[in-house]
Motif scaffolding. Structure first.
Motif, PDB file in Angstrom:
ATOM      1  N   ARG A  80       5.742   3.378  -0.621  1.00 47.11           N
ATOM      2  CA  ARG A  80       5.006   2.120  -0.689  1.00 47.11           C
ATOM      3  C   ARG A  80       5.571   1.149   0.354  1.00 47.11           C
ATOM      4  O   ARG A  80       6.793   1.082   0.548  1.00 47.11           O
ATOM      5  N   THR A  94     -10.324   3.815   1.319  1.00 47.92           N
ATOM      6  CA  THR A  94     -10.460   5.005   2.153  1.00 47.92           C
ATOM      7  C   THR A  94     -11.269   4.636   3.387  1.00 47.92           C
ATOM      8  O   THR A  94     -12.388   4.135   3.272  1.00 47.92           O
ATOM      9  N   GLU A 108      -5.827   5.170   9.341  1.00 47.37           N
ATOM     10  CA  GLU A 108      -4.437   5.067   8.876  1.00 47.37           C
ATOM     11  C   GLU A 108      -4.220   3.943   7.864  1.00 47.37           C
ATOM     12  O   GLU A 108      -3.134   3.815   7.305  1.00 47.37           O
ATOM     13  N   GLN A 118      -8.099   1.917  -4.577  1.00 47.32           N
ATOM     14  CA  GLN A 118      -8.128   2.871  -3.472  1.00 47.32           C
ATOM     15  C   GLN A 118      -8.967   2.325  -2.314  1.00 47.32           C
ATOM     16  O   GLN A 118     -10.096   1.855  -2.514  1.00 47.32           O
ATOM     17  N   TYR A 121      -3.935   0.339  -2.593  1.00 48.02           N
ATOM     18  CA  TYR A 121      -3.437  -1.006  -2.344  1.00 48.02           C
ATOM     19  C   TYR A 121      -3.089  -1.681  -3.665  1.00 48.02           C
ATOM     20  O   TYR A 121      -3.892  -1.670  -4.614  1.00 48.02           O
ATOM     21  N   LYS A 123       3.674   9.164   1.322  1.00 49.09           N
ATOM     22  CA  LYS A 123       4.470   8.127   1.968  1.00 49.09           C
ATOM     23  C   LYS A 123       4.991   7.140   0.924  1.00 49.09           C
ATOM     24  O   LYS A 123       4.480   7.043  -0.179  1.00 49.09           O
ATOM     25  N   ARG A 129       0.835  -1.197   0.000  1.00 48.21           N
ATOM     26  CA  ARG A 129       0.000   0.000   0.000  1.00 48.21           C
ATOM     27  C   ARG A 129       0.866   1.242   0.000  1.00 48.21           C
ATOM     28  O   ARG A 129       2.015   1.217   0.451  1.00 48.21           O
ATOM     29  N   GLN A 130       0.280   2.311  -0.515  1.00 50.50           N
ATOM     30  CA  GLN A 130       0.976   3.595  -0.551  1.00 50.50           C
ATOM     31  C   GLN A 130      -0.018   4.684  -0.203  1.00 50.50           C
ATOM     32  O   GLN A 130      -0.989   4.896  -0.938  1.00 50.50           O
ATOM     33  N   ALA A 131       0.239   5.336   0.919  1.00 55.29           N
ATOM     34  CA  ALA A 131      -0.588   6.452   1.355  1.00 55.29           C
ATOM     35  C   ALA A 131      -0.020   7.737   0.779  1.00 55.29           C
ATOM     36  O   ALA A 131       1.174   7.798   0.440  1.00 55.29           O
ATOM     37  N   THR A 181      -5.917   3.956   5.176  1.00 56.74           N
ATOM     38  CA  THR A 181      -6.244   4.608   3.910  1.00 56.74           C
ATOM     39  C   THR A 181      -5.016   4.673   3.009  1.00 56.74           C
ATOM     40  O   THR A 181      -3.961   5.173   3.415  1.00 56.74           O
ATOM     41  N   ALA A 182      -5.158   4.154   1.794  1.00 57.81           N
ATOM     42  CA  ALA A 182      -4.035   4.100   0.854  1.00 57.81           C
ATOM     43  C   ALA A 182      -4.513   3.489  -0.454  1.00 57.81           C
ATOM     44  O   ALA A 182      -5.637   2.961  -0.530  1.00 57.81           O
TER      45      ALA A 182
END
Length: 127
Positions: free
Chosen positions: A45, A124, A89, A122, A94, A43, A38-40, A91-92
């Protein structure tokens, strides 16, 4: 054409659940190590969970241990991520990935080596 296609993302309230799926086409997942990442926003990955080619070994990041479950169905050429007790937290975007060769799941989740990647879905978590 080799493809990994994720689905199942969306908007969910804190404490809710989602099940992500990642289906492969054009190649078999049978002997590959598979993973979810995942990558928020803002931030890097990160590896969330990985599963060995046999399905007998799994790895989870500390942040999702006990809440997420990875599984695979080789007959359907698909890997899943069941996400429970979701938090904001989580949320990202995927992504799923499949190793090009047999590799230890720890290396897979550390994104060491060359993998096939999906386009992402996504997730959320918000009230």
């Amino acid at each position: 054409q080799l493809q990994l296609v994720e689905s199942g993302g969306g908007l969910v309230q804190p404490g809710g659940s989602l099940r992500l799926s990642c289906a492969a086409s054009g190649f078999t997942l049978d002997y590959r190590v598979l993973g979810w990442f995942r990558q928020a926003p803002g931030k890097e990955r990160e590896g969330v969970s990985c599963i060995s080619n046999s399905g007998g070994y799994t790895y989870y990041a500390d942040s999702v241990q006990g809440r997420f479950t990875i599984s695979r169905d080789n007959a359907k050429n698909t890997v899943y991520l069941q996400m429970n007790s979701l938090k904001p937290e989580d949320t990202a975007v995927y992504y799923c990935a499949a190793s090009r060769t047999i590799t230890p799941i720890q290396r897979m989740c550390a994104m060491i080596g060359s993998n096939y990647w999906g386009q992402g879905t996504q997730v959320t978590v918000s009230s």
